[in-house]
Write a protein that holds these residues in place. Sequence first.
Motif, PDB file in Angstrom:
ATOM      1  N   THR A 189       0.668  -1.328  -0.037  1.00  0.00           N
ATOM      2  CA  THR A 189      -0.073   0.023  -0.155  1.00  0.00           C
ATOM      3  C   THR A 189       0.868   1.014   0.012  1.00  0.00           C
ATOM      4  OG1 THR A 189      -1.762  -1.178   1.365  1.00  0.00           O
ATOM      5  CG2 THR A 189      -2.015   0.983   0.978  1.00  0.00           C
ATOM      6  N   ALA A 190       1.929   1.182   0.769  1.00  0.00           N
ATOM      7  CA  ALA A 190       2.890   2.417   0.785  1.00  0.00           C
ATOM      8  C   ALA A 190       3.523   2.679  -0.597  1.00  0.00           C
ATOM      9  CB  ALA A 190       3.844   2.225   1.934  1.00  0.00           C
ATOM     10  N   ALA A 191       3.813   1.638  -1.428  1.00  0.00           N
ATOM     11  CA  ALA A 191       4.385   1.820  -2.607  1.00  0.00           C
ATOM     12  C   ALA A 191       3.421   2.282  -3.478  1.00  0.00           C
ATOM     13  CB  ALA A 191       4.978   0.276  -3.010  1.00  0.00           C
ATOM     14  N   LEU A 192       2.106   2.177  -3.508  1.00  0.00           N
ATOM     15  CA  LEU A 192       1.104   2.429  -4.117  1.00  0.00           C
ATOM     16  C   LEU A 192       0.902   4.224  -3.912  1.00  0.00           C
ATOM     17  CD1 LEU A 192      -1.517  -0.402  -4.006  1.00  0.00           C
ATOM     18  CD2 LEU A 192      -0.140   0.108  -6.023  1.00  0.00           C
ATOM     19  N   LYS A 193       0.848   4.351  -2.614  1.00  0.00           N
ATOM     20  CA  LYS A 193       0.817   5.538  -2.274  1.00  0.00           C
ATOM     21  C   LYS A 193       1.730   6.552  -2.416  1.00  0.00           C
ATOM     22  CE  LYS A 193      -1.687   8.969  -0.164  1.00  0.00           C
ATOM     23  NZ  LYS A 193      -2.832   9.835  -0.953  1.00  0.00           N
ATOM     24  N   GLY A 194       2.812   6.213  -2.072  1.00  0.00           N
ATOM     25  CA  GLY A 194       4.063   7.074  -2.036  1.00  0.00           C
ATOM     26  C   GLY A 194       3.815   7.919  -0.980  1.00  0.00           C
ATOM     27  N   GLY A 195       4.806   9.071  -1.234  1.00  0.00           N
ATOM     28  CA  GLY A 195       4.710  10.353  -0.239  1.00  0.00           C
ATOM     29  C   GLY A 195       5.094   9.918   1.243  1.00  0.00           C
ATOM     30  N   ASP A 196       4.328  10.683   2.093  1.00  0.00           N
ATOM     31  CA  ASP A 196       4.555  10.561   3.554  1.00  0.00           C
ATOM     32  C   ASP A 196       4.292   8.966   3.845  1.00  0.00           C
ATOM     33  OD1 ASP A 196       4.888  13.328   3.588  1.00  0.00           O
ATOM     34  OD2 ASP A 196       3.093  13.855   4.477  1.00  0.00           O
ATOM     35  N   PHE A 197       3.719   8.355   3.387  1.00  0.00           N
ATOM     36  CA  PHE A 197       3.444   7.028   3.953  1.00  0.00           C
ATOM     37  C   PHE A 197       4.677   6.278   3.500  1.00  0.00           C
ATOM     38  CE2 PHE A 197       0.333   3.247   3.565  1.00  0.00           C
ATOM     39  CZ  PHE A 197       0.807   2.567   4.658  1.00  0.00           C
ATOM     40  N   TRP A 198       5.067   6.510   2.344  1.00  0.00           N
ATOM     41  CA  TRP A 198       6.599   5.624   2.035  1.00  0.00           C
ATOM     42  C   TRP A 198       7.583   6.055   2.683  1.00  0.00           C
ATOM     43  CZ3 TRP A 198       7.740   1.313  -0.681  1.00  0.00           C
ATOM     44  CH2 TRP A 198       8.973   0.998  -0.873  1.00  0.00           C
ATOM     45  N   GLN A 199       7.697   7.277   3.137  1.00  0.00           N
ATOM     46  CA  GLN A 199       8.851   7.886   4.049  1.00  0.00           C
ATOM     47  C   GLN A 199       8.681   7.222   5.409  1.00  0.00           C
ATOM     48  OE1 GLN A 199       8.552  12.162   3.794  1.00  0.00           O
ATOM     49  NE2 GLN A 199       8.866  12.076   1.650  1.00  0.00           N
ATOM     50  N   LEU A 200       7.419   7.122   5.859  1.00  0.00           N
ATOM     51  CA  LEU A 200       7.340   6.251   7.240  1.00  0.00           C
ATOM     52  C   LEU A 200       8.007   4.832   7.241  1.00  0.00           C
ATOM     53  CD1 LEU A 200       5.991   5.983   9.924  1.00  0.00           C
ATOM     54  CD2 LEU A 200       3.787   5.271   8.816  1.00  0.00           C
ATOM     55  N   ILE A 201       7.417   4.203   6.080  1.00  0.00           N
ATOM     56  CA  ILE A 201       7.907   2.724   6.070  1.00  0.00           C
ATOM     57  C   ILE A 201       9.423   2.664   5.886  1.00  0.00           C
ATOM     58  CG2 ILE A 201       5.708   1.849   5.644  1.00  0.00           C
ATOM     59  CD1 ILE A 201       7.178   1.002   2.799  1.00  0.00           C
ATOM     60  N   ALA A 208       9.809  -4.915  15.829  1.00  0.00           N
ATOM     61  CA  ALA A 208       9.631  -3.983  17.033  1.00  0.00           C
ATOM     62  C   ALA A 208       9.006  -2.706  16.536  1.00  0.00           C
ATOM     63  CB  ALA A 208      10.757  -3.866  17.816  1.00  0.00           C
ATOM     64  N   ALA A 209       9.644  -2.268  15.462  1.00  0.00           N
ATOM     65  CA  ALA A 209       9.133  -0.853  14.724  1.00  0.00           C
ATOM     66  C   ALA A 209       7.869  -0.939  14.236  1.00  0.00           C
ATOM     67  CB  ALA A 209      10.257  -0.426  13.844  1.00  0.00           C
ATOM     68  N   ILE A 210       7.589  -2.141  13.766  1.00  0.00           N
ATOM     69  CA  ILE A 210       6.079  -2.252  13.318  1.00  0.00           C
ATOM     70  C   ILE A 210       5.055  -2.072  14.348  1.00  0.00           C
ATOM     71  CG2 ILE A 210       4.770  -4.056  12.232  1.00  0.00           C
ATOM     72  CD1 ILE A 210       6.869  -5.396  11.010  1.00  0.00           C
ATOM     73  N   MET A 211       5.622  -2.693  15.481  1.00  0.00           N
ATOM     74  CA  MET A 211       4.505  -2.848  16.740  1.00  0.00           C
ATOM     75  C   MET A 211       4.510  -1.238  17.090  1.00  0.00           C
ATOM     76  SD  MET A 211       3.007  -5.410  17.691  1.00  0.00           S
ATOM     77  CE  MET A 211       2.598  -5.084  19.411  1.00  0.00           C
ATOM     78  N   VAL A 212       5.535  -0.570  17.068  1.00  0.00           N
ATOM     79  CA  VAL A 212       5.454   0.712  17.714  1.00  0.00           C
ATOM     80  C   VAL A 212       4.415   1.766  16.884  1.00  0.00           C
ATOM     81  CG1 VAL A 212       6.847   3.040  17.934  1.00  0.00           C
ATOM     82  CG2 VAL A 212       7.715   0.676  19.017  1.00  0.00           C
ATOM     83  N   HIS A 213       4.658   1.397  15.480  1.00  0.00           N
ATOM     84  CA  HIS A 213       4.041   2.317  14.337  1.00  0.00           C
ATOM     85  C   HIS A 213       2.631   1.763  13.973  1.00  0.00           C
ATOM     86  CE1 HIS A 213       7.061   5.256  13.997  1.00  0.00           C
ATOM     87  NE2 HIS A 213       8.075   4.327  14.062  1.00  0.00           N
ATOM     88  N   SER A 214       2.371   0.651  14.507  1.00  0.00           N
ATOM     89  CA  SER A 214       1.112  -0.178  14.072  1.00  0.00           C
ATOM     90  C   SER A 214      -0.264   0.666  14.052  1.00  0.00           C
ATOM     91  CB  SER A 214       0.814  -1.364  14.852  1.00  0.00           C
ATOM     92  OG  SER A 214       0.540  -1.275  16.341  1.00  0.00           O
ATOM     93  N   PRO A 215      -0.570   1.549  15.029  1.00  0.00           N
ATOM     94  CA  PRO A 215      -1.847   2.113  14.931  1.00  0.00           C
ATOM     95  C   PRO A 215      -1.784   3.219  13.588  1.00  0.00           C
ATOM     96  CG  PRO A 215      -1.329   2.082  17.115  1.00  0.00           C
ATOM     97  CD  PRO A 215      -0.080   1.682  16.301  1.00  0.00           C
ATOM     98  N   GLU A 216      -0.681   3.907  13.472  1.00  0.00           N
ATOM     99  CA  GLU A 216      -0.516   4.659  12.055  1.00  0.00           C
ATOM    100  C   GLU A 216      -0.419   3.997  10.810  1.00  0.00           C
ATOM    101  OE1 GLU A 216       2.175   8.471  10.548  1.00  0.00           O
ATOM    102  OE2 GLU A 216       2.881   7.398  12.334  1.00  0.00           O
ATOM    103  N   LEU A 217       0.214   2.820  10.745  1.00  0.00           N
ATOM    104  CA  LEU A 217       0.301   2.174   9.610  1.00  0.00           C
ATOM    105  C   LEU A 217      -1.102   1.625   9.497  1.00  0.00           C
ATOM    106  CD1 LEU A 217       3.669  -0.129  10.661  1.00  0.00           C
ATOM    107  CD2 LEU A 217       3.272   1.653   8.629  1.00  0.00           C
ATOM    108  N   SER A 218      -1.784   0.909  10.499  1.00  0.00           N
ATOM    109  CA  SER A 218      -3.175   0.522  10.268  1.00  0.00           C
ATOM    110  C   SER A 218      -4.079   1.811   9.442  1.00  0.00           C
ATOM    111  CB  SER A 218      -3.807   0.155  11.368  1.00  0.00           C
ATOM    112  OG  SER A 218      -3.320  -1.190  11.797  1.00  0.00           O
ATOM    113  N   ALA A 219      -4.081   2.880  10.120  1.00  0.00           N
ATOM    114  CA  ALA A 219      -4.723   4.229   9.604  1.00  0.00           C
ATOM    115  C   ALA A 219      -4.435   4.553   8.214  1.00  0.00           C
ATOM    116  CB  ALA A 219      -4.679   5.174  10.749  1.00  0.00           C
ATOM    117  N   ARG A 220      -3.196   4.643   7.861  1.00  0.00           N
ATOM    118  CA  ARG A 220      -2.808   4.909   6.730  1.00  0.00           C
ATOM    119  C   ARG A 220      -3.230   4.155   5.641  1.00  0.00           C
ATOM    120  NH1 ARG A 220       1.134   9.251   5.751  1.00  0.00           N
ATOM    121  NH2 ARG A 220       1.818  10.137   7.630  1.00  0.00           N
ATOM    122  N   SER A 221      -3.076   2.686   5.933  1.00  0.00           N
ATOM    123  CA  SER A 221      -3.200   1.711   4.863  1.00  0.00           C
ATOM    124  C   SER A 221      -4.855   1.705   4.641  1.00  0.00           C
ATOM    125  CB  SER A 221      -2.728   0.410   5.612  1.00  0.00           C
ATOM    126  OG  SER A 221      -1.418   0.342   5.624  1.00  0.00           O
TER     127      SER A 221
END
Length: 355
Positions: A189-201, A208-221
Motif C-alpha cells: 500500500t505504501a508503494a502504491l501511495k508513495g509520499g509521506d506513507f513511503w517515507q514512514l516505512i 519491534a518498529a512495526i509494533m510501535v507504529h502499528s496504529p498509524e500503519l493501520s490508519a494510513r493503509s
Amino acid sequence: MQTVTVDLPGKRYDVLIEQGLLAAIGDLVAQQWSPRKVALVSDDNVAPLYQQQVEQSLVAAGFDVYRYVFPAGEASKSLSVLGDLARQMAAAAFNRDDGVIALGGGVTGDLAGFLAATYMRGISLIQVPTSLLAQVDSSVGGKTAVDLDTIKNIIGAFYEPDLVVIDPDTLQTLEPRDLVEGYGEIVKTAALKGGDFWQLIESIDSPAAIMVHSPELSARSIQYKADVVMADETESGQRQLLNFGHTIGHAVEALAAGDLRHGEAISIGMVALSQRFEAAGLSEAGVTQAITDRLTAVGLPTTSALLESDQVLAKVKNDKKNRHGHLNLVYLKAVGNPAIQSVPTAEIANFLQLK
C-alpha cells in the motif's frame, strides 16, 4: 481514537482504531445494532485468547451470543466449513434480524464475512480483526470469500460490514512471523501511495518498529484502501491497483501448500513482478530494489524456488482476475505512481518470463 469512514453509495461505516477497544466492544456494537442474536466466529487460535472477553462485553450490552469456533488455517476457508457454521446458526434459529461478528485474522474475516453475506441472503456483519494482515487490509472493503481446492477466493461476494473495530493490542499475541506477514500488505500500500506513507516505512527496520507504529500503519493503509474502494467498490477499475503483487503471489502461495503465509507470498510476488517491469523499461530504475529493501528490513522473503515451477504459469492463467482473455497486471512506474498493464493470457508466459 482514529476513525476512517468508508462512504459508499449503498453503505456507510466507520473503521475505529485505538488500543484497548476490545474491552469496549459491547458498547461499540450496541451503538450500531439493536439487541439480537450474535454469531461470534473465531478460529481455534484466537478463540481462547479473546472470545470469552468479547462475549462477556456483548452480553453486558444486551446481546445473545453464540460462540462458534473452526480449525485455524487457510484450509478452513471452504464450502464445507461454511456449511457447518450455517447449519449451527440455523439450529440456533438465527434469522435476518441477527448478526455475525468476525473475530480473528484474514481467514476468519473472509469466512465469517461470506457466511453473513449468504446466510438468509445476508445478515448484519461486524469485523473485529486481530492480525496485522486483517487490520490493514482484508477487514475493510467488503471482499468476502472461500477457496475452492487450491483456487483462492474463487467463491465470494462483496459485502460491507456495519463497523470495523481495530485494537492494536491484539498484535501482542502474534508470533513474530505472523506479525511480519501483515507488513507485506503495508509495503504494498505504501508503494502504491508513495509520499509521506513511503517515507514512514523507510524508517521501519524491525518487527519491534512495526509494533510501535502499528496504529498509524493501520490508519494510513485503511485510508488508502477506503479511498480506492469508495471510487470503485466492485473492482471494475481503480480497485485493481490493490492487486499489486497478487497475481504471481497467489500462484506461489497456492504451490507452497501452507508453507508460505499470504503476506510472504505477496512480498515475493511484488518483487518478481517489479523485476519484470523494470527489465522491460516500464518501471523506473531502482523500484525493485526499493521494495526489496523495505521487505528484507523486517525479514520478509523476496524470492522463492517455486517461481521456477512449471505450475506457476497455470496458476497465473487461472487467476480470477483473468478477464476476456487478458490479465491486468498492476505495476509501479515509480513509487507512488501505479499503473495497470493489460496482457493477453496467451502472451503472459513471455511477458512474465514464466515456464
